[in-house]
Structures are given as C-alpha cells and as structure tokens.
Design a protein around this motif. Structure first.
Motif, short mmCIF file in Angstrom:
data_model
loop_
_atom_site.label_atom_id
_atom_site.label_comp_id
_atom_site.label_asym_id
_atom_site.label_seq_id
_atom_site.Cartn_x
_atom_site.Cartn_y
_atom_site.Cartn_z
N ILE A 38 55.00 36.45 24.67
CA ILE A 38 55.31 36.40 23.24
C ILE A 38 55.61 34.97 22.82
N SER A 39 56.39 34.25 23.62
CA SER A 39 56.78 32.89 23.23
C SER A 39 55.58 31.95 23.20
N LYS A 40 54.57 32.21 24.02
CA LYS A 40 53.39 31.34 24.05
C LYS A 40 52.34 31.72 23.02
N SER A 41 52.28 32.99 22.65
CA SER A 41 51.16 33.42 21.81
C SER A 41 51.50 33.61 20.34
N VAL A 42 52.75 33.88 20.01
CA VAL A 42 53.12 34.13 18.61
C VAL A 42 53.62 32.83 18.00
N LYS A 43 52.97 32.41 16.92
CA LYS A 43 53.27 31.11 16.34
C LYS A 43 54.43 31.15 15.33
N PHE A 44 54.52 32.22 14.56
CA PHE A 44 55.56 32.30 13.53
C PHE A 44 56.88 32.76 14.14
N LYS A 47 58.17 36.45 13.34
CA LYS A 47 57.46 37.48 14.11
C LYS A 47 57.87 37.44 15.58
N ARG A 48 58.03 36.23 16.10
CA ARG A 48 58.42 36.09 17.50
C ARG A 48 59.77 36.75 17.75
N TYR A 49 60.74 36.53 16.86
CA TYR A 49 62.06 37.15 17.02
C TYR A 49 61.99 38.66 16.90
#
Length: 78
Positions: A38-44, A47-49
């Motif tokens: 998740i930390s590598k692929s989600v940019k926003f 959304k990551r949180y």
C-alpha cells in the motif's frame, strides 16, 4: 511472538502449539507485506491512510477470531 513463547515458559495458561506460531507468523507477514504494498503503490495520502485502516482492522478481526472465536467460525480459538 516472543510474548507467548516467554509466557509458555512460566505459566500453563498459555498453550500455543507450533502450528499457532506458524499461523501467527503468516498473518503478521501478510500484514507487513500489505502495508508495504500500500505504501509503495497508493499515491494519495488520504487513500493510503484509509487502506491502512482497513488492513489493520482486518488483521485485528482475524486475530480476535483466531484467539477466542468472536464469530464462531470453524477455525476459531477456545
């Protein structure tokens, strides 16, 4: 996983088998891989949180089910 291992040395109330350690190791590995992915692929950040929240909530629900059987599934704990 050192806490249950240490507790097993001093008390009979903690009774994990080798299979319990393997299952918890796999669950923790999947949690770590999920958070890393998740930390590598989600940019926003928002959304990551949100994804972090869902994956940690899933981990806690699975942990509770395996420990005490909250939902009464066939693979539940005591």
């Amino acid at each position: 996983m050192l806490i249950p291992l240490t507790a097993m040395q001093f008390s009979n109330e903690v009774d994990w088998s080798w299979f319990d350690f393997v299952i918890m190791g796999v669950v923790l590995l999947l949690l770590g891989l999920g958070i890393s992915t998740i930390s590598k692929s989600v940019k926003f950040r928002h959304k990551r949180y949100l994804y972090y929240f869902f994956i940690i909530a899933l981990f806690l629900i699975l942990w509770a089910e395996l420990a005490v059987g909250v939902f009464g599934s066939p693979f539940a704990g005591n």
